[in-house]
Scaffold this motif. Structure first.
Motif, PDB file in Angstrom:
ATOM      1  N   HIS A  28     -49.880 -20.606 -29.572  1.00 13.15           N
ATOM      2  CA  HIS A  28     -50.967 -19.684 -29.231  1.00 13.15           C
ATOM      3  C   HIS A  28     -50.535 -18.745 -28.100  1.00 13.15           C
ATOM      4  O   HIS A  28     -50.798 -17.543 -28.147  1.00 13.15           O
ATOM      5  N   ILE A  29     -49.870 -19.313 -27.091  1.00 14.48           N
ATOM      6  CA  ILE A  29     -49.384 -18.486 -25.988  1.00 14.48           C
ATOM      7  C   ILE A  29     -48.383 -17.467 -26.517  1.00 14.48           C
ATOM      8  O   ILE A  29     -48.381 -16.301 -26.109  1.00 14.48           O
ATOM      9  N   GLU A  35     -42.963 -20.145 -15.258  1.00 12.90           N
ATOM     10  CA  GLU A  35     -43.753 -20.282 -14.032  1.00 12.90           C
ATOM     11  C   GLU A  35     -44.296 -18.931 -13.577  1.00 12.90           C
ATOM     12  O   GLU A  35     -45.488 -18.800 -13.249  1.00 12.90           O
ATOM     13  N   ARG A  36     -43.452 -17.934 -13.583  1.00  6.90           N
ATOM     14  CA  ARG A  36     -43.896 -16.618 -13.120  1.00  6.90           C
ATOM     15  C   ARG A  36     -44.934 -16.012 -14.063  1.00  6.90           C
ATOM     16  O   ARG A  36     -45.865 -15.334 -13.619  1.00  6.90           O
ATOM     17  N   LYS A  37     -44.804 -16.263 -15.354  1.00  7.34           N
ATOM     18  CA  LYS A  37     -45.798 -15.781 -16.309  1.00  7.34           C
ATOM     19  C   LYS A  37     -47.156 -16.438 -16.069  1.00  7.34           C
ATOM     20  O   LYS A  37     -48.207 -15.838 -16.335  1.00  7.34           O
ATOM     21  N   VAL A  93     -42.577 -20.362 -23.787  1.00  5.59           N
ATOM     22  CA  VAL A  93     -43.968 -20.705 -24.113  1.00  5.59           C
ATOM     23  C   VAL A  93     -44.171 -22.212 -24.168  1.00  5.59           C
ATOM     24  O   VAL A  93     -45.256 -22.713 -23.824  1.00  5.59           O
ATOM     25  N   ALA A  94     -43.145 -22.954 -24.595  1.00  2.86           N
ATOM     26  CA  ALA A  94     -43.269 -24.415 -24.620  1.00  2.86           C
ATOM     27  C   ALA A  94     -43.454 -24.955 -23.212  1.00  2.86           C
ATOM     28  O   ALA A  94     -44.308 -25.811 -22.955  1.00  2.86           O
ATOM     29  N   VAL A 133     -46.734 -26.910 -21.307  1.00  2.00           N
ATOM     30  CA  VAL A 133     -46.660 -28.176 -20.575  1.00  2.00           C
ATOM     31  C   VAL A 133     -47.233 -28.025 -19.172  1.00  2.00           C
ATOM     32  O   VAL A 133     -48.081 -28.822 -18.730  1.00  2.00           O
ATOM     33  N   MET A 134     -46.792 -27.001 -18.442  1.00  3.23           N
ATOM     34  CA  MET A 134     -47.260 -26.811 -17.069  1.00  3.23           C
ATOM     35  C   MET A 134     -48.754 -26.516 -17.027  1.00  3.23           C
ATOM     36  O   MET A 134     -49.483 -27.054 -16.174  1.00  3.23           O
ATOM     37  N   GLU A 135     -49.207 -25.677 -17.924  1.00  5.03           N
ATOM     38  CA  GLU A 135     -50.622 -25.344 -17.987  1.00  5.03           C
ATOM     39  C   GLU A 135     -51.461 -26.588 -18.257  1.00  5.03           C
ATOM     40  O   GLU A 135     -52.501 -26.818 -17.615  1.00  5.03           O
ATOM     41  N   THR A 136     -50.988 -27.415 -19.192  1.00  7.39           N
ATOM     42  CA  THR A 136     -51.718 -28.639 -19.537  1.00  7.39           C
ATOM     43  C   THR A 136     -51.788 -29.595 -18.358  1.00  7.39           C
ATOM     44  O   THR A 136     -52.844 -30.167 -18.053  1.00  7.39           O
ATOM     45  N   LEU A 137     -50.679 -29.778 -17.665  1.00  6.23           N
ATOM     46  CA  LEU A 137     -50.655 -30.678 -16.509  1.00  6.23           C
ATOM     47  C   LEU A 137     -51.550 -30.174 -15.383  1.00  6.23           C
ATOM     48  O   LEU A 137     -52.222 -30.968 -14.711  1.00  6.23           O
ATOM     49  N   LEU A 138     -51.594 -28.859 -15.179  1.00  5.68           N
ATOM     50  CA  LEU A 138     -52.384 -28.306 -14.078  1.00  5.68           C
ATOM     51  C   LEU A 138     -53.853 -28.152 -14.437  1.00  5.68           C
ATOM     52  O   LEU A 138     -54.679 -27.961 -13.546  1.00  5.68           O
ATOM     53  N   ASN A 139     -54.177 -28.249 -15.716  1.00  2.38           N
ATOM     54  CA  ASN A 139     -55.572 -28.206 -16.138  1.00  2.38           C
ATOM     55  C   ASN A 139     -56.137 -29.621 -16.270  1.00  2.38           C
ATOM     56  O   ASN A 139     -56.635 -30.029 -17.309  1.00  2.38           O
TER      57      ASN A 139
END
Length: 309
Positions: free
Chosen positions: A24-25, A58-60, A280-281, A285-291
């Motif tokens: 999706h991203i 990370e920057r994105k 995007v992968a 992962v980072m988005e999921t962990l931080l959410n």
């Protein structure tokens, strides 16, 4: 999901959620993260694709990477990896990205820290984010996993990529096969071995591996063994693959060794698409962990996007 250190801990549902989120991203460029976040990228092994794609990801996401170079850090003064990680935790890092030559070190840190740990490769253990980008690439090709025949070919015994992928692909319903020199078989992976020519005939996905010279105790002569002709993907073998079959490789690629140089960018190769999907992968992962542990769905994503504007 509190950490991302091994594919053994992920259910088929969790893996598929990450795959779909990354896809999706890729299609939308979405970024629902808000606030200031810091990432401690602790790379103790050489890396190009993994490290740089983490930094770009990370920057994105608006995350500030905290730079770290082992050879000019307090590691040279005798500081332990644990104390280094605790230092970054103490100064405000929101998660740790760790690449290290010691197997299971990411799991050990995850059990000791209060912030998430992402395994960016641990010795011959696992490489779960490489696995995820491979899964995203396969998903974009076939839109599903169940029943796909995937052959992992090469230095199985010393490959963390092979281990993560074999586990995850099997969890998702793929038929996993292995092929390679007999001395490099890994009996801890309960999947059938086939010859390279059998592999070519059955594979929907052929996943080639680099020879892990740095993890071999004995020196291996590529010239003496004629590795490409005996175990690699030659032009003749590629011509015998299924019409729809694709080629993957985690890179770096040893051209003319595990794959004929002319095939690296051939029509069925997805090697550079894998690299693109690495961003995007890792964002997923980072988005999921931080959410808050990954309690994330499409409806909530759309709502957040509307709020962000």
């Amino acid at each position: 999901m509190e950490h991302f250190v091994t594919m053994k801990d992920q259910t088929a549902t969790e893996i598929l959620q990450l795959v779909k989120r990354a896809n999706h991203i890729s299609q939308t460029g979405g970024n629902p993260l808000k606030g200031q976040f810091f990432a401690a990228n602790l790379f103790f092994e050489p890396s190009t694709r993994t490290k740089m794609s983490f930094v770009v990801a990370e920057r994105k996401l608006g995350i500030e990477p905290l730079d770290f170079m082992a050879d000019v850090s307090s590691i040279t003064k005798g500081e332990s990896i644990y104390d280094t990680a605790k230092t970054f935790e103490a100064i405000g890092a929101n998660f740790i990205v760790l690449r290290h030559q010691e197997e299971n070190i990411a799991k050990q840190l995850a059990e000791s820290l209060s912030i998430p740990v992402i395994n960016a490769g641990d010795g011959t253990g696992e490489h779960p984010t490489q696995c995820l980008l491979d899964l995203v690439t396969i998903y974009q090709e076939y839109k599903q996993f169940n029943g796909l025949k995937v052959v992992i070919a090469g230095d199985i015994k010393h490959s963390r990529v092979a281990r993560s992928n074999a586990i995850a692909l099997s969890t998702l319903g793929c038929e996993v096969y292995l092929t390679g020199k007999e001395e490099w078989h890994d009996d801890s992976l309960a999947f059938p071995y086939v010859s390279i020519d059998e592999a070519i005939e059955i594979a929907d996905v052929l996943m080639l591996l680099r020879i892990q010279h740095e993890r071999h105790q004995d020196q291996f002569s590529l010239q003496q063994e004629s590795y490409l002709e005996k175990y690699g993907l030659t032009k003749e073998r590629e011509a015998s693959m299924k019409k729809h079959a694709i080629i993957l490789h985690p890179a770096p690629v040893n051209r003319g060794v595990e794959i004929d140089s002319s095939l690296v960018e051939c029509e069925r190769s997805r090697i550079f698409k894998q690299m693109k999907n690495g961003v995007v992968a890792r964002m997923a992962v980072m988005e999921t962990l931080l959410n808050q542990g990954g309690n994330f769905n499409e409806e909530n994503f759309n709502k957040r996007q509307a709020i962000i504007g």
